[in-house]
Design an enzyme around this catalytic site. Structure first.
Site, PDB file in Angstrom:
ATOM      1  N   ARG A  73     -38.043   2.376 -64.130  1.00  0.00           N
ATOM      2  CA  ARG A  73     -39.202   1.899 -64.891  1.00  0.00           C
ATOM      3  C   ARG A  73     -40.182   3.042 -65.096  1.00  0.00           C
ATOM      4  O   ARG A  73     -40.119   4.063 -64.395  1.00  0.00           O
ATOM      5  CB  ARG A  73     -39.868   0.701 -64.212  1.00  0.00           C
ATOM      6  CG  ARG A  73     -40.322   0.917 -62.813  1.00  0.00           C
ATOM      7  CD  ARG A  73     -40.665  -0.393 -62.122  1.00  0.00           C
ATOM      8  NE  ARG A  73     -39.481  -1.116 -61.680  1.00  0.00           N
ATOM      9  CZ  ARG A  73     -38.807  -0.847 -60.553  1.00  0.00           C
ATOM     10  NH1 ARG A  73     -39.191   0.127 -59.754  1.00  0.00           N
ATOM     11  NH2 ARG A  73     -37.748  -1.536 -60.210  1.00  0.00           N
ATOM     12  N   LYS A 230     -34.338   9.654 -37.950  1.00  0.00           N
ATOM     13  CA  LYS A 230     -34.798  11.055 -37.911  1.00  0.00           C
ATOM     14  C   LYS A 230     -34.316  11.749 -36.638  1.00  0.00           C
ATOM     15  O   LYS A 230     -33.895  12.906 -36.668  1.00  0.00           O
ATOM     16  CB  LYS A 230     -36.325  11.087 -38.005  1.00  0.00           C
ATOM     17  CG  LYS A 230     -36.848  10.596 -39.364  1.00  0.00           C
ATOM     18  CD  LYS A 230     -38.340  10.314 -39.310  1.00  0.00           C
ATOM     19  CE  LYS A 230     -38.890   9.837 -40.641  1.00  0.00           C
ATOM     20  NZ  LYS A 230     -40.239   9.284 -40.542  1.00  0.00           N
TER      21      LYS A 230
HETATM   22  N1  HSE Z   1     -42.510   5.418 -42.958  1.00  0.00           N
HETATM   23  C1  HSE Z   1     -42.393   6.785 -42.564  1.00  0.00           C
HETATM   24  C2  HSE Z   1     -43.472   7.074 -41.542  1.00  0.00           C
HETATM   25  C3  HSE Z   1     -42.533   7.667 -43.771  1.00  0.00           C
HETATM   26  O1  HSE Z   1     -44.362   6.267 -41.357  1.00  0.00           O
HETATM   27  O2  HSE Z   1     -43.407   8.119 -40.904  1.00  0.00           O
HETATM   28  C4  HSE Z   1     -41.935   9.008 -43.625  1.00  0.00           C
HETATM   29  O3  HSE Z   1     -40.603   9.000 -43.279  1.00  0.00           O
END
Ligand code: HSE
Length: 461
Positions: A73, A230
């Protein structure tokens, strides 16, 4: 894919060097970038490539042009004049003119197709997608290595903090023993507001969502899933192991109470939602959970939406990396740094990309990830006990029978109902032993309800 020398032909005078277009000469072809997804990160990268074009070109020796954007969009926030825009995002991936595909749509379904197709088409990829890499990174990197293309992912962990480059390059001479990171800004923002202002968990979460920090699904933030994605990536880079998200232990912050935050403080600790990866003799610990850490540690004072990663490695010792872990500017900073790396390689006589997971693909180790029961850590325990003589003696007997040593004990005044909160800090013990001790204590007649258990790490060398 075109490789070859790309030298800056001439530079403008120093006074105007920061904002003047650099003249590369006619023989240096610009690099063409396609961006898939024009949300916060994609739009941020688009703007950054335009705003800092001259400064970036001085680093790459080549012009970088965003030529094609795939977005389902319109996003009126961005001036796409002169850029091809496709509603069908695969058109970007299949565009022969595009050299580098930037995948910033997130998720693990369409994003996976985008990345795999880009690789098959011989294009380099830059992605901010931690979930995709944590879950499918092994197959993605194998495909990229086979095709001779690169998948860069600095933005996937800790936003603007260049922790991927640190682990892969800056610390390349070291043996990494452990790392501990605040790698979810939303969670850290919530814990900071709870501690500093005594705010309610859900009230702060709502604000984090409004500020644009939270993931589309906030359970990813507060249940530690985003941090585990992560951490999985960081652990692979630190220890040279395959990505193994499914083996990460993940515990969120939703059950933390104001009381625990303030009792921890009374004892000289802060509670942080940490991702911890540690190499021990039997294998590798990979865990995300609320953790008490001494308030004197620098990382204990990382507040708000900020991220930080503490790395203990030899011979350098402890090093700490800190900065903004989310938001358009910081994440775009990492995306564009990856584009710069790829452009430099494209311009070299012979490409020599750093291995995706820091170690050579044929040197990846099969060191096991340890089950949580085998992890050794200290504990904060909060018990609610009937206010009667001998209760504490029973509790300490259960601990001592299992060789669990008490580091500190704090008993609060009795509630009106005649029960007392008792807080214990223990010395390090195997989780399995602690599980048994907790079960035995909960079985005592004078212990009311469940015992709250929060792990404690001193984070010393
Ligand atoms: N939601 C993630 C945070 C964003 O709050 O760190 C970055 O990965």
């Amino acid at each position: 894919m075109e490789h070859g020398p790309g030298r800056v032909k001439s530079l403008p005078g120093c006074s105007s060097i920061y904002n003047s277009p650099v003249d590369f000469g006619d023989d240096v072809k610009p690099v063409s970038v396609g961006i898939v997804g024009l949300g916060t990160v994609g739009g941020g990268a688009f703007n950054l490539l335009r705003d800092n074009a001259a400064e970036i070109s001085r680093r790459t020796g080549r012009e970088i042009r965003v030529t094609h954007v795939g977005a389902r969009r319109d996003n009126p926030k961005y001036d796409l004049d002169g850029v091809r825009v496709s509603r069908e995002i695969m058109d970007v991936v299949n565009d022969p003119a595009v050299d580098i595909v930037v995948e910033v749509i997130g998720g693990t379904t369409t994003a996976r197709d985008v990345v795999m197709q880009a690789i098959q088409n011989g294009k380099h990829v830059v992605t901010a997608n931690k979930a995709l890499l944590a879950e499918f990174g092994n197959e993605i990197f194998a495909a990229a290595e086979q095709k001779g293309v690169y998948v860069a992912f600095e933005a996937a962990v800790a936003g603007g903090v260049p922790i991927i480059k640190v682990l892969r390059e800056g610390l390349a001479a070291n043996r990494i023993d452990w790392l501990a990171g605040i790698i979810n800004g939303t969670g850290n923002f919530i814990l900071t507001e709870m501690r500093e202002k005594g705010r309610d968990f859900y009230d702060v979460l709502k604000e984090a969502q409004e500020l644009g920090y939270a993931e589309a699904d906030p359970t990813f933030d507060v249940e530690g899933i985003d941090a585990a994605h992560k951490l999985t990536i960081l652990a692979s880079l630190a220890f040279g192991i395959p990505l193994q998200f499914s083996k990460a232990y993940t515990e969120g912050i939703t059950r933390l109470t104001r009381d625990d935050v303030s009792y921890a403080e009374e004892l000289g600790f802060r509670i942080k939602h940490l991702g911890i990866a540690r190499r021990v003799e039997e294998g590798i610990e990979l865990r995300v959970h609320p953790t008490l850490i001494p308030e004197a540690r620098l990382i204990a004072n990382v507040n708000g939406v900020k991220n930080a990663v503490l790395v203990q490695s030899s011979p350098v010792g402890a090093t700490l990396y800190y900065g903004a872990g989310a938001g358009a500017g910081p994440t775009a900073s990492a995306v564009v740094a990856d584009i710069v790396d790829v452009v430099r390689e494209l311009s070299a006589e012979k490409t020599a990309f750093v291995p995706h997971l820091a170690f050579q693909p044929n040197a990846i180790a099969d060191t096991p990830i340890l089950p949580m029961e085998q992890v050794v850590t200290s504990y904060y325990l909060r018990l609610t006990a009937n206010d009667r003589p001998g209760v504490l003696a029973d509790v300490t007997r259960i601990l001592s029978e299992r060789g669990i040593s008490i580091e500190a004990i704090l008993q609060k005044p009795a509630h009106e109902a005649g029960s007392v909160p008792v807080i214990l800090l223990t010395k390090p013990v195997k989780e399995k032993e602690m599980n048994q001790a907790i079960a035995a204590m909960e079985a005592l007649d004078d212990i009311i309800g469940k015992i709250v258990r929060i792990r404690l790490e001193n984070l010393d060398a």
